[in-house]
Design a protein around this motif. Structure first.
Motif, PDB file in Angstrom:
ATOM      1  N   THR A  25      14.007 -19.346 -45.847  1.00 60.03           N
ATOM      2  CA  THR A  25      13.499 -19.500 -47.150  1.00 60.03           C
ATOM      3  C   THR A  25      13.117 -21.361 -47.178  1.00 60.03           C
ATOM      4  OG1 THR A  25      13.906 -18.158 -48.607  1.00 60.03           O
ATOM      5  CG2 THR A  25      13.458 -20.035 -49.645  1.00 60.03           C
ATOM      6  N   ALA A  26      13.777 -22.010 -46.437  1.00 60.68           N
ATOM      7  CA  ALA A  26      14.295 -23.369 -46.258  1.00 60.68           C
ATOM      8  C   ALA A  26      12.636 -24.205 -45.654  1.00 60.68           C
ATOM      9  CB  ALA A  26      15.175 -24.259 -46.114  1.00 60.68           C
ATOM     10  N   THR A  27      12.684 -23.229 -44.283  1.00 64.45           N
ATOM     11  CA  THR A  27      11.833 -23.536 -43.419  1.00 64.45           C
ATOM     12  C   THR A  27      10.271 -23.283 -44.664  1.00 64.45           C
ATOM     13  OG1 THR A  27      13.159 -22.920 -41.612  1.00 64.45           O
ATOM     14  CG2 THR A  27      10.760 -22.564 -40.844  1.00 64.45           C
ATOM     15  N   ALA A  28      10.706 -21.962 -44.532  1.00 61.46           N
ATOM     16  CA  ALA A  28       8.953 -21.577 -45.252  1.00 61.46           C
ATOM     17  C   ALA A  28       8.790 -23.119 -45.949  1.00 61.46           C
ATOM     18  CB  ALA A  28       8.559 -20.798 -46.052  1.00 61.46           C
ATOM     19  N   ILE A  29       9.466 -23.087 -46.996  1.00 58.33           N
ATOM     20  CA  ILE A  29       8.811 -25.110 -48.225  1.00 58.33           C
ATOM     21  C   ILE A  29       9.015 -25.768 -47.289  1.00 58.33           C
ATOM     22  CG2 ILE A  29       9.939 -26.602 -49.762  1.00 58.33           C
ATOM     23  CD1 ILE A  29      11.875 -23.720 -50.359  1.00 58.33           C
ATOM     24  N   LEU A  30       9.759 -26.125 -45.884  1.00 57.49           N
ATOM     25  CA  LEU A  30       9.046 -27.704 -44.831  1.00 57.49           C
ATOM     26  C   LEU A  30       7.824 -27.267 -45.191  1.00 57.49           C
ATOM     27  CD1 LEU A  30      12.644 -27.836 -43.836  1.00 57.49           C
ATOM     28  CD2 LEU A  30      11.430 -29.487 -45.058  1.00 57.49           C
ATOM     29  N   ARG A  31       7.737 -26.629 -44.037  1.00 63.33           N
ATOM     30  CA  ARG A  31       6.099 -25.776 -43.795  1.00 63.33           C
ATOM     31  C   ARG A  31       5.278 -26.328 -44.374  1.00 63.33           C
ATOM     32  NH1 ARG A  31       7.035 -27.701 -38.740  1.00 63.33           N
ATOM     33  NH2 ARG A  31       8.361 -26.281 -37.543  1.00 63.33           N
ATOM     34  N   ARG A  32       5.068 -25.212 -45.709  1.00 57.63           N
ATOM     35  CA  ARG A  32       3.973 -25.508 -46.736  1.00 57.63           C
ATOM     36  C   ARG A  32       4.101 -26.729 -47.016  1.00 57.63           C
ATOM     37  NH1 ARG A  32       5.717 -21.360 -49.706  1.00 57.63           N
ATOM     38  NH2 ARG A  32       7.975 -23.344 -50.421  1.00 57.63           N
ATOM     39  N   GLU A  33       5.005 -27.959 -47.011  1.00 56.46           N
ATOM     40  CA  GLU A  33       4.775 -29.240 -47.483  1.00 56.46           C
ATOM     41  C   GLU A  33       4.351 -30.575 -46.882  1.00 56.46           C
ATOM     42  OE1 GLU A  33       5.758 -30.380 -50.973  1.00 56.46           O
ATOM     43  OE2 GLU A  33       6.005 -28.108 -51.372  1.00 56.46           O
ATOM     44  N   GLY A  34       3.729 -29.149 -45.711  1.00 57.64           N
ATOM     45  CA  GLY A  34       3.892 -29.759 -44.747  1.00 57.64           C
ATOM     46  C   GLY A  34       4.212 -31.090 -43.199  1.00 57.64           C
ATOM     47  N   PHE A  35       6.000 -30.630 -43.257  1.00 50.60           N
ATOM     48  CA  PHE A  35       6.135 -30.455 -42.308  1.00 50.60           C
ATOM     49  C   PHE A  35       5.886 -30.012 -40.696  1.00 50.60           C
ATOM     50  CE2 PHE A  35      10.207 -30.363 -39.251  1.00 50.60           C
ATOM     51  CZ  PHE A  35      10.432 -31.324 -38.992  1.00 50.60           C
ATOM     52  N   GLN A  36       5.877 -31.110 -40.080  1.00 43.49           N
ATOM     53  CA  GLN A  36       4.638 -30.184 -38.393  1.00 43.49           C
ATOM     54  C   GLN A  36       6.396 -30.807 -36.878  1.00 43.49           C
ATOM     55  OE1 GLN A  36       0.962 -31.959 -38.522  1.00 43.49           O
ATOM     56  NE2 GLN A  36       0.315 -31.257 -39.742  1.00 43.49           N
ATOM     57  N   GLY A  37       7.138 -31.045 -37.621  1.00 45.60           N
ATOM     58  CA  GLY A  37       7.689 -31.472 -36.421  1.00 45.60           C
ATOM     59  C   GLY A  37       8.304 -30.039 -36.029  1.00 45.60           C
ATOM     60  N   PRO A  38       9.013 -30.362 -35.102  1.00 43.75           N
ATOM     61  CA  PRO A  38       9.879 -28.939 -34.720  1.00 43.75           C
ATOM     62  C   PRO A  38      11.749 -28.616 -35.263  1.00 43.75           C
ATOM     63  CG  PRO A  38      10.206 -30.344 -32.966  1.00 43.75           C
ATOM     64  CD  PRO A  38       9.131 -31.419 -34.065  1.00 43.75           C
ATOM     65  N   MET A  39      11.540 -27.285 -35.656  1.00 47.77           N
ATOM     66  CA  MET A  39      12.310 -26.764 -36.477  1.00 47.77           C
ATOM     67  C   MET A  39      13.194 -25.392 -35.749  1.00 47.77           C
ATOM     68  SD  MET A  39      10.881 -26.498 -39.580  1.00 47.77           S
ATOM     69  CE  MET A  39      12.332 -26.088 -40.519  1.00 47.77           C
ATOM     70  N   LEU A  40      14.851 -25.888 -35.145  1.00 51.40           N
ATOM     71  CA  LEU A  40      15.241 -24.721 -34.326  1.00 51.40           C
ATOM     72  C   LEU A  40      16.100 -23.786 -35.342  1.00 51.40           C
ATOM     73  CD1 LEU A  40      13.799 -26.874 -32.429  1.00 51.40           C
ATOM     74  CD2 LEU A  40      16.471 -25.823 -31.130  1.00 51.40           C
ATOM     75  N   ALA A  41      16.426 -22.492 -35.488  1.00 47.00           N
ATOM     76  CA  ALA A  41      16.613 -21.959 -36.715  1.00 47.00           C
ATOM     77  C   ALA A  41      18.352 -22.005 -35.091  1.00 47.00           C
ATOM     78  CB  ALA A  41      16.571 -20.978 -36.509  1.00 47.00           C
ATOM     79  N   ILE A  42      19.641 -21.807 -36.197  1.00 51.23           N
ATOM     80  CA  ILE A  42      20.804 -21.482 -35.602  1.00 51.23           C
ATOM     81  C   ILE A  42      21.110 -20.458 -36.421  1.00 51.23           C
ATOM     82  CG2 ILE A  42      23.303 -22.150 -35.083  1.00 51.23           C
ATOM     83  CD1 ILE A  42      21.400 -24.990 -35.285  1.00 51.23           C
ATOM     84  N   THR A  43      22.019 -19.237 -35.333  1.00 52.68           N
ATOM     85  CA  THR A  43      22.225 -18.120 -36.108  1.00 52.68           C
ATOM     86  C   THR A  43      22.440 -17.407 -35.185  1.00 52.68           C
ATOM     87  OG1 THR A  43      21.329 -16.500 -37.244  1.00 52.68           O
ATOM     88  CG2 THR A  43      19.972 -16.752 -34.839  1.00 52.68           C
ATOM     89  N   GLY A  44      23.859 -16.546 -36.141  1.00 51.09           N
ATOM     90  CA  GLY A  44      24.819 -16.179 -34.967  1.00 51.09           C
ATOM     91  C   GLY A  44      24.595 -14.192 -34.695  1.00 51.09           C
TER      92      GLY A  44
END
Length: 92
Positions: A25-44
């Motif tokens: 959800t946080a990633t989708a919000i950042l993208r919707r708000e216009g953030f274009q930089g790289p995003m790396l998910a960290i997950t188990g």
């Protein structure tokens, strides 16, 4: 946004399973708000459905826990070069 104009963000590490708002959800919000930089998910979780969800949310890449130091440094170096190239292209 005001935050990124005052404090440029070059790379976001997003934990997928946070307590208040999940990383999808946080990633989708950042993208919707216009953030274009790289995003790396960290997950188990490395299930195909989680990987698909992560990429659909807008992350560029994934690190699976436990994260090895070499993998972390490689991703930082790769995306740092990408950000520098993008910034140089915008100036031209």
């Amino acid at each position: 946004s005001q935050l990124t104009s005052e404090f440029p963000i070059n790379l976001v590490f997003m934990d997928c399973h946070m307590p208040i708002m999940d990383g999808f959800t946080a990633t989708a919000i950042l993208r919707r708000e216009g953030f274009q930089g790289p995003m790396l998910a960290i997950t188990g979780s490395s299930t195909a459905s989680d990987v698909e969800r992560i990429l659909e949310a807008g992350c560029n890449d994934i690190l699976i826990k436990p994260v090895r130091n070499d993998d972390l440094v490689d991703k930082i170096m790769f995306y740092s070069r990408s950000v520098q190239a993008y910034a140089a292209q915008k100036k031209a």
